[in-house]
Each structure stands twice: as structure tokens, then as C-alpha cells.
Design a protein around this motif. Structure first.
Motif, mmCIF file in Angstrom:
data_model
loop_
_atom_site.group_PDB
_atom_site.id
_atom_site.type_symbol
_atom_site.label_atom_id
_atom_site.label_comp_id
_atom_site.label_asym_id
_atom_site.label_seq_id
_atom_site.Cartn_x
_atom_site.Cartn_y
_atom_site.Cartn_z
ATOM 1 N N LYS A 41 70.655 -16.925 8.427
ATOM 2 C CA LYS A 41 71.144 -16.278 9.599
ATOM 3 C C LYS A 41 71.397 -14.847 9.193
ATOM 4 N N ILE A 43 73.448 -11.702 11.158
ATOM 5 C CA ILE A 43 74.236 -11.575 12.069
ATOM 6 C C ILE A 43 74.877 -10.089 12.242
ATOM 7 N N LEU A 65 81.798 -17.146 9.702
ATOM 8 C CA LEU A 65 80.276 -17.099 9.835
ATOM 9 C C LEU A 65 79.520 -17.884 8.932
ATOM 10 N N THR B 9 65.466 -10.535 15.631
ATOM 11 C CA THR B 9 66.699 -10.256 16.621
ATOM 12 C C THR B 9 66.363 -10.509 18.099
ATOM 13 N N ASP B 16 73.068 -13.596 24.556
ATOM 14 C CA ASP B 16 73.240 -14.224 23.134
ATOM 15 C C ASP B 16 74.504 -14.841 23.261
ATOM 16 N N GLY B 19 76.344 -15.112 20.045
ATOM 17 C CA GLY B 19 77.122 -14.216 19.837
ATOM 18 C C GLY B 19 78.502 -14.062 20.330
ATOM 19 N N ILE B 22 80.955 -16.639 19.086
ATOM 20 C CA ILE B 22 81.492 -15.831 17.769
ATOM 21 C C ILE B 22 82.543 -14.953 17.882
ATOM 22 N N VAL B 37 79.119 -8.885 18.832
ATOM 23 C CA VAL B 37 78.092 -9.847 17.532
ATOM 24 C C VAL B 37 76.913 -10.376 18.410
ATOM 25 N N ARG B 38 75.872 -9.933 17.401
ATOM 26 C CA ARG B 38 74.417 -10.337 18.021
ATOM 27 C C ARG B 38 74.031 -11.396 16.954
ATOM 28 N N THR B 39 73.270 -12.536 17.102
ATOM 29 C CA THR B 39 72.999 -13.079 15.937
ATOM 30 C C THR B 39 71.359 -13.274 16.065
#
Lengths: 82, 82
Positions: A41, A43, A65, B9, B16, B19, B22, B37-39
Motif C-alpha cells: 500500500k 498512503i 496504517l 494513485t 477516495d 482515505g 483513515i 489521506v489518499r491511498t
């Protein structure tokens, strides 16, 4: 604002069925040079500048995470941008 | 053997939900400095040295590793290690 990039990967020895599937698919598509694939992953966090940022990022990785039993993580902390 | 790292990404503007979840979880845990947060995905390939490796990795990204409609990718090609 600071960009933090976290990379979460499976520990060596932990099976990665998704990676095996990708390897097989790539071979079917004639990308025979690919020996193995491991998935993980990526992030990206946008964080305000804080005291002890490095320590706090490590805590976030340990607690939320990543799963420390089966995963490793690394991170990079970018330059502050206003 | 060469290690290739691929980072996939979501494009800007693509929602997202993972994200967002999270982000909310980190706020609940008092990491209020986190703004967003971007996953994404992190994929590590072990590849035999081939002609046109860079071009072939781009093809793999376009055809299988990413969905070019909603995702961007970047990659790094490491040093050859025997």
C-alpha cells in the motif's frame, strides 16, 4: 503543510496471492522477464507541521496504517510547503 | 535482476473513501494534524534485464497494473543486481 508518504509492504515469507496473480497475468501477456511481484500500500498524508512529527508518523503506522504482525512500513517526510 | 517500484494513485478529483475513513480514524485517535489521506498501491516487481525495460514497464502499468481512467502511476527502476 507537509506531505508524508507511507509504504506498507508484506513481510518476507508472508504469502501474497494478489502478487502471484499479477505475476501470472503478466506472463500470460508475454512479459516473461517478470520474476516476481509483491503488492503493498502507498498512503499519502497531508500533515500540519507538528513537534515530534517523525515519532507521531511512526505511531500512526504502528497503530493504524500497517499491521505490524505481517507488514513492514517505511515512510518519507517531505519538505514543508505553506 | 532489477527491482522496479510502481506507485499507483487515484487521480485528483476521484473520491477516495478509504482515505477519508483513515483520516477520520486518525482524528479519533487525536492525530489532528492530519489534513487529508489518499491511498494508493505500491507494487514491487523483480524483473530480468531486458531491452526497452522502461517502455515495457509503462506498458504493464497501462495494461494491467493501473486503471488509466481513474489512476495515475509513477515508477522507479532500480540498479541491476545479479
Amino acid at each position: 503543510m507537509i506531505k508524508v508518504h507511507v509504504y506498507v509492504t508484506l513481510k518476507a515469507g508472508v504469502l501474497d496471492p494478489q502478487g502471484s496473480t499479477i505475476t501470472n497475468s503478466l506472463h500470460t501477456m508475454n512479459y516473461d522477464e517478470v520474476q516476481s511481484v509483491r503488492t503493498g500500500k502507498f498512503i499519502e498524508l497531508e500533515v500540519e507541521n507538528t513537534k515530534n512529527l517523525e515519532q507521531r508518523v511512526e505511531e500512526m503506522c504502528e497503530k493504524l496504517l500497517s499491521n505490524p504482525v505481517i507488514e513492514d512500513y517505511t515512510y518519507t517526510i517531505g519538505e514543508a510547503v505553506s
